[in-house]
Enzyme design. Structure first.
Site, PDB file in Angstrom:
ATOM      1  N   HIS A  91      39.944  41.460  49.783  1.00 52.05           N
ATOM      2  CA  HIS A  91      40.974  41.020  48.837  1.00 52.05           C
ATOM      3  C   HIS A  91      42.189  41.934  48.899  1.00 52.05           C
ATOM      4  O   HIS A  91      43.340  41.472  48.910  1.00 52.05           O
ATOM      5  CB  HIS A  91      40.378  40.996  47.426  1.00 52.05           C
ATOM      6  CG  HIS A  91      41.354  40.581  46.374  1.00 52.05           C
ATOM      7  ND1 HIS A  91      41.490  41.257  45.178  1.00 52.05           N
ATOM      8  CD2 HIS A  91      42.269  39.584  46.329  1.00 52.05           C
ATOM      9  CE1 HIS A  91      42.424  40.685  44.453  1.00 52.05           C
ATOM     10  NE2 HIS A  91      42.911  39.679  45.122  1.00 52.05           N
ATOM     11  N   HIS A 150      46.705  40.227  35.699  1.00 56.29           N
ATOM     12  CA  HIS A 150      46.688  40.198  37.165  1.00 56.29           C
ATOM     13  C   HIS A 150      46.535  38.767  37.667  1.00 56.29           C
ATOM     14  O   HIS A 150      47.204  38.350  38.631  1.00 56.29           O
ATOM     15  CB  HIS A 150      45.551  41.078  37.671  1.00 56.29           C
ATOM     16  CG  HIS A 150      45.631  41.412  39.122  1.00 56.29           C
ATOM     17  ND1 HIS A 150      46.805  41.741  39.760  1.00 56.29           N
ATOM     18  CD2 HIS A 150      44.672  41.451  40.090  1.00 56.29           C
ATOM     19  CE1 HIS A 150      46.573  41.979  41.041  1.00 56.29           C
ATOM     20  NE2 HIS A 150      45.286  41.798  41.263  1.00 56.29           N
ATOM     21  N   GLU A 176      35.890  43.229  47.718  1.00 61.66           N
ATOM     22  CA  GLU A 176      37.054  43.854  47.090  1.00 61.66           C
ATOM     23  C   GLU A 176      38.057  44.330  48.133  1.00 61.66           C
ATOM     24  O   GLU A 176      39.272  44.145  47.978  1.00 61.66           O
ATOM     25  CB  GLU A 176      36.598  45.026  46.218  1.00 61.66           C
ATOM     26  CG  GLU A 176      37.727  45.828  45.579  1.00 61.66           C
ATOM     27  CD  GLU A 176      38.594  45.018  44.631  1.00 61.66           C
ATOM     28  OE1 GLU A 176      39.717  45.460  44.336  1.00 61.66           O
ATOM     29  OE2 GLU A 176      38.150  43.913  44.206  1.00 61.66           O
ATOM     30  N   HIS A 220      38.966  27.177  24.823  1.00 60.38           N
ATOM     31  CA  HIS A 220      39.311  26.740  26.177  1.00 60.38           C
ATOM     32  C   HIS A 220      38.965  25.264  26.377  1.00 60.38           C
ATOM     33  O   HIS A 220      39.726  24.522  27.019  1.00 60.38           O
ATOM     34  CB  HIS A 220      38.567  27.599  27.196  1.00 60.38           C
ATOM     35  CG  HIS A 220      38.919  27.295  28.617  1.00 60.38           C
ATOM     36  ND1 HIS A 220      40.205  27.296  29.091  1.00 60.38           N
ATOM     37  CD2 HIS A 220      38.143  26.964  29.687  1.00 60.38           C
ATOM     38  CE1 HIS A 220      40.216  26.993  30.381  1.00 60.38           C
ATOM     39  NE2 HIS A 220      38.976  26.778  30.752  1.00 60.38           N
ATOM     40  N   HIS A 277      37.493  25.505  40.672  1.00 64.17           N
ATOM     41  CA  HIS A 277      38.171  25.294  39.393  1.00 64.17           C
ATOM     42  C   HIS A 277      39.467  26.109  39.344  1.00 64.17           C
ATOM     43  O   HIS A 277      40.491  25.644  38.840  1.00 64.17           O
ATOM     44  CB  HIS A 277      37.235  25.690  38.252  1.00 64.17           C
ATOM     45  CG  HIS A 277      37.645  25.164  36.909  1.00 64.17           C
ATOM     46  ND1 HIS A 277      37.944  23.842  36.677  1.00 64.17           N
ATOM     47  CD2 HIS A 277      37.789  25.790  35.712  1.00 64.17           C
ATOM     48  CE1 HIS A 277      38.265  23.672  35.408  1.00 64.17           C
ATOM     49  NE2 HIS A 277      38.186  24.843  34.805  1.00 64.17           N
TER      50      HIS A 277
END
Length: 328
Positions: free
Chosen positions: A76, A135, A73, A245, A306
């Protein structure tokens, strides 16, 4: 303009790193690795020393310091913070230079500030899906706008007489819109932990069509919870998101492949032909990665890839639309 172009290249790469690091963090269940923001347990780094761990436990008694997740985290956040500085530098360069665009870099700067707020809310609202998805979409929007600004610094033109290709501009815009909707749907799938709600192909196991719950599945606000980590929806709602999806992926692949075919056969521009070939390859790769996620039960590397595939598809379609709509 040349210096701005080089600076934008670096910023686009940083944006890609932020998006992929965000995906890796989210898929590693490290989104709450640090329970506060912008620091981690009140510090600018992950607590590791005994006195730091004691202070963290005293300040956040309901949390256990998991250093691996916390570092994911914080890395990032470090990269995202650097990206913010790069975007502000781009704005400064554009405002200082008379020949550069002004409105677009200003909007990008405002977007990066809003992204920072979404990053904070992701933590303070304990991974509320609508915030996490927003986000994610903000990151995709940011890299698209940075690419658009970069393209405006380059003398890109397709042949003025390439009327057949220019007639495909509405189809290219439709393809971009369909892809954006599918990315949003993918973000909703991920933020609600619905990626493994179906583990069989081609659709879903069992009597899935009688268990569809669209209202519950796509309600943006899901009540008040102490945490949304690992999801709060029931199986039927998650399965509905997953199935939607999958069907969205089929529609998106069909539209994008049709655009690739039409561009390759009708355009006189070598740039557009190469973009059409790349579009075809990216769609095939993205479909393969999606299938692999189901068959192999969401391995981390493939799941992050992906996300990367979605970014490259989006950037390719932004480029195609820019070429087709820009005047010769």
């Amino acid at each position: 303009m040349k210096n701005l172009s080089h600076f934008l290249k670096v910023t686009i790469v940083f944006t890609l790193c932020v998006i992929l690091m965000g995906a890796y963090t989210r898929l590693s269940d490290a989104g709450l690795g640090c329970p506060d923001w912008p620091g981690c347990y009140g510090m600018i780094k992950v607590p590791s020393q005994d006195h730091e761990l004691a202070l963290a436990l005293d300040s956040f008694p309901e949390h256990k310091v998991e250093q691996e997740k916390a570092w994911l985290e914080m890395i990032h956040r470090y990269i995202a913070g650097t990206l913010g500085l790069l975007v502000l530098m781009i704005l400064f360069i554009c405002l200082k230079n008379r020949e550069t665009p002004k409105k677009l870099p200003t909007f990008i700067a405002l977007l990066i500030l809003f992204q920072a707020a979404l990053g904070m809310w992701t933590v303070t609202m304990k991974l509320m899906p609508v915030v996490v998805m927003s986000h994610l979409i903000g990151g995709f929007t940011l890299i698209s706008l940075l690419l658009l600004l970069y393209l405006r610094t380059k003398p890109l033109r397709i042949p003025g007489g390439d009327h057949s290709a220019r007639k495909l501009a509405p189809l290219a815009t439709a393809a971009l819109s369909v892809l954006m909707l599918q990315i949003i749907l993918g973000g909703w799938t991920s933020s609600n932990y619905a990626a493994l709600a179906c583990t069989s192909l081609p659709i879903c196991e069992g009597d899935w069509y009688n268990k569809l719950r669209f209202i519950q599945a796509f309600t943006p606000f899901q009540g008040t919870h102490d945490s949304y980590e690992f999801g709060v929806l029931d199986y039927a709602s998650r399965m509905t998101i997953h199935v939607t999806h999958r069907f969205g992926a089929l529609v998106t692949a069909a539209v994008l492949l049709w655009l690739a075919y039409k561009l390759h056969t009708q355009s006189q521009s070598s740039q557009l032909k190469r973009s059409a070939q790349l579009l075809f390859l990216l769609v095939c790769l993205q479909v393969g990665l999606g299938i692999s996620n189901v068959v192999l039960h969401l391995p981390l590397g493939i799941a992050v890839s992906h996300n990367a595939g979605a970014v490259f598809l989006l950037m390719n379609l932004v480029f195609i639309n820019y070429c087709l709509w820009r005047k010769a």
